[in-house]
Design a protein around this motif. Sequence first.
Motif, PDB file in Angstrom:
ATOM      1  N   SER A  84       0.834  -1.208   0.000  1.00  0.00           N
ATOM      2  CA  SER A  84       0.000   0.000   0.000  1.00  0.00           C
ATOM      3  C   SER A  84       0.867   1.257   0.000  1.00  0.00           C
ATOM      4  N   VAL A  85       1.991   1.216   0.699  1.00  0.00           N
ATOM      5  CA  VAL A  85       2.899   2.375   0.730  1.00  0.00           C
ATOM      6  C   VAL A  85       3.491   2.612  -0.658  1.00  0.00           C
ATOM      7  N   ILE A  86       3.809   1.535  -1.366  1.00  0.00           N
ATOM      8  CA  ILE A  86       4.326   1.673  -2.741  1.00  0.00           C
ATOM      9  C   ILE A  86       3.288   2.354  -3.624  1.00  0.00           C
ATOM     10  N   VAL A 137       3.844  18.808   6.329  1.00  0.00           N
ATOM     11  CA  VAL A 137       3.494  19.829   7.318  1.00  0.00           C
ATOM     12  C   VAL A 137       2.008  19.761   7.646  1.00  0.00           C
ATOM     13  N   ASN A 138       1.167  19.542   6.622  1.00  0.00           N
ATOM     14  CA  ASN A 138      -0.267  19.471   6.862  1.00  0.00           C
ATOM     15  C   ASN A 138      -0.672  18.205   7.612  1.00  0.00           C
ATOM     16  N   SER A 139       0.169  17.158   7.524  1.00  0.00           N
ATOM     17  CA  SER A 139      -0.109  15.920   8.265  1.00  0.00           C
ATOM     18  C   SER A 139       0.199  16.054   9.745  1.00  0.00           C
ATOM     19  N   PRO A 173      -5.446  11.191   0.373  1.00  0.00           N
ATOM     20  CA  PRO A 173      -4.043  11.494   0.692  1.00  0.00           C
ATOM     21  C   PRO A 173      -3.555  12.806   0.093  1.00  0.00           C
ATOM     22  N   SER A 174      -4.260  13.328  -0.921  1.00  0.00           N
ATOM     23  CA  SER A 174      -3.881  14.616  -1.505  1.00  0.00           C
ATOM     24  C   SER A 174      -4.286  15.777  -0.612  1.00  0.00           C
ATOM     25  N   ALA A 175      -5.058  15.508   0.444  1.00  0.00           N
ATOM     26  CA  ALA A 175      -5.448  16.547   1.403  1.00  0.00           C
ATOM     27  C   ALA A 175      -5.324  15.970   2.809  1.00  0.00           C
ATOM     28  N   PRO A 176      -4.088  15.717   3.254  1.00  0.00           N
ATOM     29  CA  PRO A 176      -3.893  15.075   4.564  1.00  0.00           C
ATOM     30  C   PRO A 176      -4.345  15.965   5.704  1.00  0.00           C
ATOM     31  N   VAL A 208       2.076   9.159   6.868  1.00  0.00           N
ATOM     32  CA  VAL A 208       3.087   9.991   7.510  1.00  0.00           C
ATOM     33  C   VAL A 208       4.484   9.399   7.363  1.00  0.00           C
ATOM     34  N   LEU A 209       4.610   8.067   7.460  1.00  0.00           N
ATOM     35  CA  LEU A 209       5.941   7.444   7.417  1.00  0.00           C
ATOM     36  C   LEU A 209       6.708   7.778   6.129  1.00  0.00           C
ATOM     37  N   PRO A 210       6.133   7.555   4.936  1.00  0.00           N
ATOM     38  CA  PRO A 210       6.897   7.945   3.734  1.00  0.00           C
ATOM     39  C   PRO A 210       7.042   9.453   3.596  1.00  0.00           C
ATOM     40  N   LEU A 211       6.041  10.215   4.104  1.00  0.00           N
ATOM     41  CA  LEU A 211       6.144  11.668   4.015  1.00  0.00           C
ATOM     42  C   LEU A 211       7.274  12.214   4.874  1.00  0.00           C
ATOM     43  N   LEU A 212       7.590  11.524   5.976  1.00  0.00           N
ATOM     44  CA  LEU A 212       8.720  11.958   6.794  1.00  0.00           C
ATOM     45  C   LEU A 212      10.015  11.903   5.989  1.00  0.00           C
ATOM     46  N   LEU A 213      10.190  10.814   5.232  1.00  0.00           N
ATOM     47  CA  LEU A 213      11.392  10.690   4.409  1.00  0.00           C
ATOM     48  C   LEU A 213      11.356  11.647   3.223  1.00  0.00           C
ATOM     49  N   LEU A 214      10.243  11.630   2.486  1.00  0.00           N
ATOM     50  CA  LEU A 214      10.138  12.477   1.298  1.00  0.00           C
ATOM     51  C   LEU A 214      10.093  13.958   1.668  1.00  0.00           C
TER      52      LEU A 214
END
Length: 329
Positions: free
Chosen positions: A43-45, A81-83, A254-257, A294-300
């Motif tokens: 799902s993360v992919i 930031v919005n997450s 996900p486009s509006a976290p 949030v997990l992939p967004l932290l890296l990206l």
Amino acid sequence: MKKRFLIAFLATAVIGGLFFWFVDLNQVVVLLRLADWRYLAASVIALVIAYILLAVRWRYLLGNQVGFIPSFHSVNVSNLVNSLTPIPEIALRVLITGQGSGMSVPGTTSGMLVERSLEQVMRVLAFLIALLTGYVVAVNSSSIIVNAGLIIGFLVMMAVLLRNAERFVSWIKSQLGRYPRLDKPRIEKVLTDMETGLKLAGGPKQLTVGWLMSFAIWGAFFGFVYLVLIGLNINLPVPQMIAISMMTLAVAPPSAPGTPGLYQATIVGALSLVAGLDLALMTTYAIMIHLLQVLPLLLLGFWGLMGTNLSLRGLLHLQPQVVPVDQEN
């Protein structure tokens, strides 16, 4: 700015706290331990693919005047930031893109206007699909007709606005011209940039490609939320699984976290309309949806911060760049 941020943060904390207060967290933990992490990894992919497509669409709607990597960074940083905070993703992305590319804020805002319009139509379409599954309670034919009408009405409104962008901007100029104290050269510059942005993003070809990209993005979004259901071992009839997935995308794509607590409460509240769902199970699902975003967004997102030479503290004070206007004496 700081006062508004603090008020929004406190309101979010209160709502989130109340949500978790009424939830059996022990049962949630048990369900999380039984999760199949292979499907959750898949799902993360799917989600990362959606973020890549979001950046491609964002760049395209800006007339390809921004590189892919800067577009990718602006999408990820604003979403990160919005997450975690109540700061709006829309405003942040416009400012980050404008700062990094040299595009004017009005021109970038026009591209965002078109993108948000596409997103709103996709959200209504997702809700309509959820209704058509037959698992949403208290739904009748009038609800389906209303939602179909909203989609058609939104498309017509977009077409009228974009086809008459020049006339619309000229009308605004004429109205503002009645106020002699306004800085007319600067206002004209802003409106001209806005008109240029609308023409870049809202032409027939651009809208057609934008629609195709939107369906690809939301296909990846659907894969993300559906795989989370499978990963949590939620075994329900396929139409019901589709209803859950589409309701989730309709209220919290996900486009509006959103921020923790409020985001989960929004999803669980919407899924209360889907018949036959267990509260603890849906709470676990909502928590996992947000966690896996949030997990992939932290890296990206932190990669984006390094790539744009920004910091989280600096984002709180980011202001739109004002383009100077030469005035004749």
